[in-house]
Design a protein around this motif. Structure first.
Motif, mmCIF file in Angstrom:
data_model
loop_
_atom_site.group_PDB
_atom_site.id
_atom_site.type_symbol
_atom_site.label_atom_id
_atom_site.label_comp_id
_atom_site.label_asym_id
_atom_site.label_seq_id
_atom_site.Cartn_x
_atom_site.Cartn_y
_atom_site.Cartn_z
ATOM 1 N N UNK A 187 0.838 -1.196 0.000
ATOM 2 C CA UNK A 187 0.000 0.000 0.000
ATOM 3 C C UNK A 187 0.871 1.242 0.000
ATOM 4 N N UNK A 188 0.335 2.330 -0.536
ATOM 5 C CA UNK A 188 1.088 3.586 -0.546
ATOM 6 C C UNK A 188 1.389 4.055 0.867
ATOM 7 N N UNK A 189 0.583 3.612 1.849
ATOM 8 C CA UNK A 189 0.805 3.992 3.245
ATOM 9 C C UNK A 189 1.965 3.209 3.854
ATOM 10 N N UNK A 190 2.264 2.022 3.293
ATOM 11 C CA UNK A 190 3.378 1.213 3.792
ATOM 12 C C UNK A 190 4.683 1.593 3.109
ATOM 13 N N UNK A 191 4.576 2.095 1.879
ATOM 14 C CA UNK A 191 5.750 2.526 1.127
ATOM 15 C C UNK A 191 6.581 1.361 0.610
ATOM 16 N N UNK A 192 7.355 1.630 -0.430
ATOM 17 C CA UNK A 192 8.282 0.641 -1.001
ATOM 18 C C UNK A 192 7.615 -0.648 -1.421
ATOM 19 N N UNK A 193 8.399 -1.718 -1.403
ATOM 20 C CA UNK A 193 7.837 -3.040 -1.648
ATOM 21 C C UNK A 193 7.913 -3.551 -3.064
ATOM 22 N N UNK A 194 8.195 -2.712 -4.049
ATOM 23 C CA UNK A 194 8.314 -3.175 -5.424
ATOM 24 C C UNK A 194 6.979 -3.401 -6.105
ATOM 25 N N UNK A 195 7.026 -4.251 -7.132
ATOM 26 C CA UNK A 195 5.849 -4.460 -7.976
ATOM 27 C C UNK A 195 5.414 -5.915 -7.966
ATOM 28 N N UNK A 196 4.160 -6.123 -8.307
ATOM 29 C CA UNK A 196 3.561 -7.447 -8.395
ATOM 30 C C UNK A 196 2.829 -7.542 -9.727
ATOM 31 N N UNK A 197 2.852 -8.718 -10.336
ATOM 32 C CA UNK A 197 2.167 -8.929 -11.610
ATOM 33 C C UNK A 197 0.752 -9.439 -11.346
ATOM 34 N N UNK A 198 -0.217 -8.826 -12.021
ATOM 35 C CA UNK A 198 -1.596 -9.316 -12.012
ATOM 36 C C UNK A 198 -1.826 -10.008 -13.350
ATOM 37 N N UNK A 199 -2.023 -11.310 -13.308
ATOM 38 C CA UNK A 199 -2.289 -12.069 -14.528
ATOM 39 C C UNK A 199 -3.773 -11.984 -14.861
ATOM 40 N N UNK A 200 -4.146 -12.182 -16.113
ATOM 41 C CA UNK A 200 -5.561 -12.151 -16.477
ATOM 42 C C UNK A 200 -6.365 -13.135 -15.622
ATOM 43 N N UNK A 201 -7.528 -12.684 -15.191
ATOM 44 C CA UNK A 201 -8.399 -13.503 -14.359
ATOM 45 C C UNK A 201 -9.324 -12.631 -13.546
ATOM 46 N N UNK A 202 -10.067 -13.256 -12.656
ATOM 47 C CA UNK A 202 -11.019 -12.551 -11.814
ATOM 48 C C UNK A 202 -10.497 -12.544 -10.380
ATOM 49 N N UNK A 203 -10.524 -11.371 -9.768
ATOM 50 C CA UNK A 203 -9.991 -11.175 -8.422
ATOM 51 C C UNK A 203 -11.054 -10.553 -7.529
ATOM 52 N N UNK A 204 -11.000 -10.888 -6.247
ATOM 53 C CA UNK A 204 -11.768 -10.178 -5.232
ATOM 54 C C UNK A 204 -10.960 -8.943 -4.867
ATOM 55 N N UNK A 205 -11.635 -7.867 -4.520
ATOM 56 C CA UNK A 205 -10.929 -6.649 -4.164
ATOM 57 C C UNK A 205 -11.752 -5.770 -3.261
ATOM 58 N N UNK A 206 -11.122 -4.707 -2.785
ATOM 59 C CA UNK A 206 -11.832 -3.710 -1.979
ATOM 60 C C UNK A 206 -11.112 -2.377 -2.094
ATOM 61 N N UNK A 207 -11.879 -1.317 -1.887
ATOM 62 C CA UNK A 207 -11.320 0.033 -1.888
ATOM 63 C C UNK A 207 -10.870 0.363 -0.475
ATOM 64 N N UNK A 208 -9.671 0.904 -0.367
ATOM 65 C CA UNK A 208 -9.128 1.330 0.914
ATOM 66 C C UNK A 208 -9.303 2.831 1.070
#
Length: 73
Positions: A15-36
């Protein structure tokens, strides 16, 4: 909410509040999510990792067709 990733895309690993951490790949598909707080979108990957999209990237990914919101609840 449920979001479909139509084309593989990069997201932040933390999260932008945690800072850093690099990047992650999102592959095509369906994901659960939520707005922070601060309108950041977090997607839950099947391996237990989380992927974060800041507000400016959410709109960019929608406009380019990379992601589609399927259900908002």
């Amino acid at each position: 909410m449920r979001i479909r990733v139509n084309r593989g895309t990069l997201s932040k690993r933390c999260s932008k509040h945690q800072g850093g951490g690099g990047f992650s790949v999102l592959f095509p598909g369906i994901y659960e999510g939520e707005m922070l707080a601060g309108d950041e979108l977090v997607l839950f990957k099947c391996n237990g990792e989380k992927a974060y999209l800041p507000p400016n990237k959410i709109q960019e990914k929608i406009n380019s067709g990379d992601i589609t919101f399927l259900e908002v609840y």
